[in-house]
Design a protein around this motif. Structure first.
Motif, PDB file in Angstrom:
ATOM      1  N   ARG A 117      18.324  11.587  45.774  1.00 27.09           N
ATOM      2  CA  ARG A 117      19.698  11.951  46.144  1.00 27.09           C
ATOM      3  C   ARG A 117      19.692  12.892  47.352  1.00 27.09           C
ATOM      4  O   ARG A 117      20.479  12.733  48.289  1.00 27.09           O
ATOM      5  CB  ARG A 117      20.421  12.586  44.942  1.00 27.09           C
ATOM      6  CG  ARG A 117      20.490  11.621  43.751  1.00 27.09           C
ATOM      7  CD  ARG A 117      21.099  12.288  42.542  1.00 27.09           C
ATOM      8  NE  ARG A 117      22.530  12.515  42.744  1.00 27.09           N
ATOM      9  CZ  ARG A 117      23.242  13.376  42.020  1.00 27.09           C
ATOM     10  NH1 ARG A 117      22.677  14.097  41.072  1.00 27.09           N
ATOM     11  NH2 ARG A 117      24.535  13.519  42.263  1.00 27.09           N
ATOM     12  N   ASN A 162      21.157  12.083  51.030  1.00 21.08           N
ATOM     13  CA  ASN A 162      22.110  13.010  51.661  1.00 21.08           C
ATOM     14  C   ASN A 162      21.626  13.423  53.052  1.00 21.08           C
ATOM     15  O   ASN A 162      22.423  13.482  54.002  1.00 21.08           O
ATOM     16  CB  ASN A 162      22.304  14.258  50.794  1.00 21.08           C
ATOM     17  CG  ASN A 162      23.142  13.977  49.550  1.00 21.08           C
ATOM     18  OD1 ASN A 162      23.766  12.921  49.439  1.00 21.08           O
ATOM     19  ND2 ASN A 162      23.153  14.913  48.617  1.00 21.08           N
ATOM     20  N   LYS A 215      22.307  10.850  55.386  1.00 18.57           N
ATOM     21  CA  LYS A 215      23.734  10.509  55.427  1.00 18.57           C
ATOM     22  C   LYS A 215      23.981   9.048  55.038  1.00 18.57           C
ATOM     23  O   LYS A 215      24.784   8.330  55.668  1.00 18.57           O
ATOM     24  CB  LYS A 215      24.352  10.834  56.786  1.00 18.57           C
ATOM     25  CG  LYS A 215      24.195  12.323  57.156  1.00 18.57           C
ATOM     26  CD  LYS A 215      25.194  12.776  58.171  1.00 18.57           C
ATOM     27  CE  LYS A 215      24.903  14.194  58.680  1.00 18.57           C
ATOM     28  NZ  LYS A 215      24.722  15.194  57.585  1.00 18.57           N
ATOM     29  N   GLU A 235      25.393   6.600  52.192  1.00 19.44           N
ATOM     30  CA  GLU A 235      26.258   6.595  51.005  1.00 19.44           C
ATOM     31  C   GLU A 235      25.561   5.861  49.870  1.00 19.44           C
ATOM     32  O   GLU A 235      24.935   4.825  50.094  1.00 19.44           O
ATOM     33  CB  GLU A 235      27.577   5.892  51.315  1.00 19.44           C
ATOM     34  CG  GLU A 235      28.506   6.782  52.124  1.00 19.44           C
ATOM     35  CD  GLU A 235      29.792   6.066  52.460  1.00 19.44           C
ATOM     36  OE1 GLU A 235      30.235   5.233  51.649  1.00 19.44           O
ATOM     37  OE2 GLU A 235      30.330   6.336  53.545  1.00 19.44           O
ATOM     38  N   ALA A 286      22.826  19.280  51.834  1.00 19.92           N
ATOM     39  CA  ALA A 286      22.255  18.083  51.190  1.00 19.92           C
ATOM     40  C   ALA A 286      21.876  18.334  49.735  1.00 19.92           C
ATOM     41  O   ALA A 286      21.679  17.399  48.961  1.00 19.92           O
ATOM     42  CB  ALA A 286      21.018  17.608  51.964  1.00 19.92           C
ATOM     43  N   GLU A 309      25.412  19.795  46.144  1.00 17.63           N
ATOM     44  CA  GLU A 309      26.138  18.975  45.165  1.00 17.63           C
ATOM     45  C   GLU A 309      25.232  18.354  44.099  1.00 17.63           C
ATOM     46  O   GLU A 309      25.716  17.881  43.080  1.00 17.63           O
ATOM     47  CB  GLU A 309      26.924  17.859  45.875  1.00 17.63           C
ATOM     48  CG  GLU A 309      26.038  16.886  46.613  1.00 17.63           C
ATOM     49  CD  GLU A 309      26.539  15.433  46.557  1.00 17.63           C
ATOM     50  OE1 GLU A 309      27.590  15.175  45.949  1.00 17.63           O
ATOM     51  OE2 GLU A 309      25.852  14.562  47.121  1.00 17.63           O
TER      52      GLU A 309
END
Lengths: 233, 233
Positions: free
Chosen positions: A22, A26, A29, A31, A203, A206
């Motif tokens: 993940r 990130n 970039k 998705e 990055a 979250e």
């Protein structure tokens, strides 16, 4: 840049290993969809995607499964090679990063988890000592790899940042549960400052679980380990 | 091509791990010096070059040490990138090769060594069963990776060929010692044929130890394991 691509990460929120792909996505970039694996019972998707180990995380990229978190991170770096690099460019720096990433998984993290798995005070003290000795090596590795810059990877997060940083939630949780100062600003000042920077990175923010969530999870696991201690290694 | 370069491999002849960098350098046609490590006591060069694990092999390239056999093979592939490639070019194929190489080291080889380490017939039978089940997976992996060509890497030896092939000497030695048909032409026909091709390759021939040497070594180790059995895993 990933408009037409189907990128999914199969994982659970508390898993440091699932954080790795993940964070890598990130950084690039890209998705992606985070598919929460229920684990009990394991989903058909997991069993089909990782028939050998039946473990998360799995990256599923346009239908193709990639397993093992560090293999996934390297795959992401190679597929989206025009975005911010994750591994260093120089072959020697890459070898050093791969060496320490393997050390972290094979030696250091087991000693951290040994603190939670210990059934006696003596075992806990022994695991704590091993874990702290390993951190001292990693403090030196930080000096070598970062070359005076903020991250193992230099100016930005890289492979080794992801490899070690994904465990910071567990560092906090285990530190809190057993009153251990894991990242000590006096003993490992560079790593302590690095950890702050890592967790504040866009990055990472979250995907880093709350310490309280991990403490709850660790208590549940500790009860399980007490009921059925892990075999000696 | 390596005229001005200082390339040394620190290892022992019986070690499958030390074969990996040697085969990789042979494939790249890089000249190197094989420095035999005496191990008991460990040399100053080994202690200095691999202070974390103090283990062979170490590649020393122009004074810079690289440790861990698969990290070394990747390093060799990246440094001498204009010669015959070792890892596949496609990122997905690379991820698959890395996945199986880790499986071979983490799961399959321990089950092969479990046969020699077993202290009871039941333990030996259990390790044999695990090892053969793993080979069945690797037979399928061969079909996927080779895409109908002679090697995991396609037309020529590659990463996964080196990762698995380095154990073939031990496959023969353990097969001979315990009367086990490890590479069975009926059960794993593709791997059995691949093993013949691998051992006949020019890059491999000079570094593959004689089976008899390994049998002698294994008998010595078996006596040691009998005296001090390895802890349960």
């Amino acid at each position: 840049m990933a408009g037409a691509e189907d990128v999914r990460v199969l994982g659970v929120l508390a898993s440091p290993f699932a954080m790795r792909p993940r964070i890598a996505l990130n950084l690039k970039k890209v998705e992606y969809e985070f598919v929460v694996e229920t684990m009990n019972p394991k989903s058909e998707l997991l069993l089909k995607s990782n028939p050998v180990y039946k473990k998360i995380p799995v990256l599923i990229h346009n239908g193709n499964p990639v397993c093992e978190s560090l293999v996934i991170v390297q795959y992401i770096d190679e597929v989206w090679s025009s975005s911010q690099p994750i591994l260093p460019a120089d072959p020697y720096d890459r070898a050093v990063a791969r060496f320490w990433a393997a050390y972290i998984d094979d030696k250091w993290f087991p000693s951290l988890m040994g603190i939670a798995k210990a059934q006696t005070d003596a075992d806990r003290a022994s695991s704590t000592e091993q874990m702290l000795a390993g951190l001292q090596l990693l403090e030196e590795a930080f000096a070598t790899c970062s070359k005076g810059k903020p991250f193992f990877g230099g100016d930005a997060l890289g492979y080794l940042d992801i490899a070690l940083g994904c465990y910071l939630g567990w560092v906090r949780a285990i530190g809190q549960m057993y009153a251990i100062q894991v990242l000590d600003g006096a003993k490992t000042p560079q790593l302590a400052a690095w950890a702050e920077r890592f967790c504040a990175d866009e990055a990472v923010k979250e995907v880093m679980p709350e310490t309280e969530t991990l403490v709850e999870f660790a208590k549940m696991m500790a009860a399980r380990w007490k009921a059925a201690p892990a075999p000696a290694k």
